[in-house]
Write an enzyme that holds these catalytic residues in place. Structure first.
Site, PDB file in Angstrom:
ATOM      1  N   CYS A 102     -19.693   5.949 -61.386  1.00  0.00           N
ATOM      2  CA  CYS A 102     -20.568   6.446 -62.436  1.00  0.00           C
ATOM      3  C   CYS A 102     -21.802   5.568 -62.695  1.00  0.00           C
ATOM      4  O   CYS A 102     -22.756   5.611 -61.925  1.00  0.00           O
ATOM      5  CB  CYS A 102     -19.758   6.646 -63.715  1.00  0.00           C
ATOM      6  SG  CYS A 102     -20.505   7.846 -64.851  1.00  0.00           S
ATOM      7  N   LYS A 149     -14.735  -0.923 -61.883  1.00  0.00           N
ATOM      8  CA  LYS A 149     -16.127  -0.678 -62.274  1.00  0.00           C
ATOM      9  C   LYS A 149     -16.780  -1.940 -62.820  1.00  0.00           C
ATOM     10  O   LYS A 149     -16.263  -2.577 -63.750  1.00  0.00           O
ATOM     11  CB  LYS A 149     -16.163   0.428 -63.330  1.00  0.00           C
ATOM     12  CG  LYS A 149     -17.553   0.902 -63.735  1.00  0.00           C
ATOM     13  CD  LYS A 149     -17.423   2.037 -64.727  1.00  0.00           C
ATOM     14  CE  LYS A 149     -18.765   2.592 -65.155  1.00  0.00           C
ATOM     15  NZ  LYS A 149     -18.594   3.682 -66.156  1.00  0.00           N
ATOM     16  N   GLU A 156     -14.227  10.318 -62.152  1.00  0.00           N
ATOM     17  CA  GLU A 156     -13.898   9.332 -63.178  1.00  0.00           C
ATOM     18  C   GLU A 156     -13.140  10.040 -64.302  1.00  0.00           C
ATOM     19  O   GLU A 156     -13.462  11.165 -64.683  1.00  0.00           O
ATOM     20  CB  GLU A 156     -15.205   8.749 -63.720  1.00  0.00           C
ATOM     21  CG  GLU A 156     -15.031   7.671 -64.772  1.00  0.00           C
ATOM     22  CD  GLU A 156     -16.381   7.169 -65.290  1.00  0.00           C
ATOM     23  OE1 GLU A 156     -16.474   5.980 -65.593  1.00  0.00           O
ATOM     24  OE2 GLU A 156     -17.331   7.981 -65.381  1.00  0.00           O
TER      25      GLU A 156
END
Length: 342
Positions: free
Chosen positions: A218, A175, A87
């Site tokens: 993440c 995301k 990321e």
């Protein structure tokens, strides 16, 4: 678990070559030297090899690309068929304003550089968290945190047409869980939703040279519903490119990655940011590879940029699921919602 504060790029990185189930370290080699001893660099395994990378990104986009390019070239030379970048691989800005101003569309120069690199080296890339300008950028100045898969022909498996331009991308996942967290006792404070749009849906697992890949980013790691949904749709490998804070990484990073591997019986590959980005921000590092039994196959460490190379033997997925058929033992959806009906 990503914020936008910057840092300096490390001058050295370590390559640890991990092959097979024993996770035996074959070599530690400094890779920024003009001449590199490439002994034992090539995998002789019949199984495909993945490179899980970590780096220290800064607001210098071209500097970051140069560092990532060197990692990708090294991984390819050592036999990797797919390379995983973390990321914020494109940059980590020093402020909200800088983060937004440096963002691009999928048809911009940054993704073009990476598609050309993939095509030149004939290697697949997982670009783990790209600052993509939102569809209403001109009016709302908001971005997506986008995970992009590029194949060895330089295409990205999702076809995106913008006016007369066409960007061929294998897959894009935006995301969906944003890191809005206040941990004053840990010195962690971030509201990712202040400048990032949550993705509208999951991306279907992508067939790659190392197996069928399910995409997360993440903070998504903390939501087992996401990993189980990807597993139900055929994922053999899950990937969580990340920029975990030091405090949350030390507490939860490895245990969460191992939990996701165990409950889905998938390989889990997690590229990471590492080191000090800014006087207010450091990343935990420890880019990790975990097998379907929950065994850690490779760890990039917590100090400097580098990579681990891991063999992906999909028979491990099959045998683990065959010997402990967890998914067959799972009850139907109504069973798990039965408490809500009482």
């Amino acid at each position: 678990e990503f914020d936008s504060l910057s840092g300096s790029l490390g001058s050295m990185f370590t390559v640890r070559c991990i092959l097979g189930t024993s996770a035996k370290s074959l070599a530690f080699l400094p890779a920024w030297r003009p001449q590199i001893n490439l002994q034992n660099r090539m995998s002789t395994s019949p199984h495909p090899v993945a490179a899980v990378c970590q780096l220290t990104a800064t607001p210098d986009k071209q500097g970051n690309f140069s560092a990532c390019k060197q990692l990708v070239e090294e991984a390819k030379e050592r036999g990797a068929s797919m390379v995983f970048l973390p990321e914020g691989f494109d940059y980590i800005g020093s402020s909200r304003e800088e983060t937004l101003s440096l963002s691009e569309s999928l048809t911009g120069d940054t993704i073009s550089q990476y598609t050309q690199l993939a095509r030149k080296l004939e290697v697949w890339l997982s670009l783990g968290g790209f600052h993509e300008r939102g569809h209403n950028w001109e009016s709302d100045r908001r971005i997506y945190n986008s995970h992009i898969i590029v194949d060895d022909k330089g295409t990205v498996h999702l076809i995106i047409s913008l006016h007369t331009n066409t960007c061929d991308i294998v897959s894009v996942y935006r995301k969906s869980h944003l890191f809005d967290v206040e941990l004053p006792e840990k010195g962690v404070s971030l509201k990712e939703s202040a400048f990032t749009i949550p993705g509208p849906s999951l991306a279907a697992p992508v067939q790659t040279p190392i197996g069928k890949l399910g995409l997360g980013i993440c903070y998504d790691l903390r939501f087992p519903e996401l990993s189980l949904a990807l597993q139900r749709h055929g994922a053999e490998i899950l990937t969580y490119p990340s920029a975990f804070t030091v405090a949350t990484g030390a507490a939860h990073w490895e245990v969460l990655l191992c939990a996701r591997a165990i409950e889905t019986q998938c390989f889990v590959l997690a590229a990471a940011q590492v080191g000090r980005h800014h006087e207010k921000r450091s990343s935990y590092g420890h880019g990790l590879a975990v097998d379907p039994w929950g065994e850690v196959l490779g760890d990039c460490g917590g100090e400097k940029p580098g990579m681990v190379l891991v063999e992906i033997d999909l028979e491990k997925v099959c045998s683990t699921r065959r010997n402990m058929p967890v998914q067959e033992h799972r009850r139907d959806t109504d069973f798990y919602h039965s408490l809500e009906k009482t």
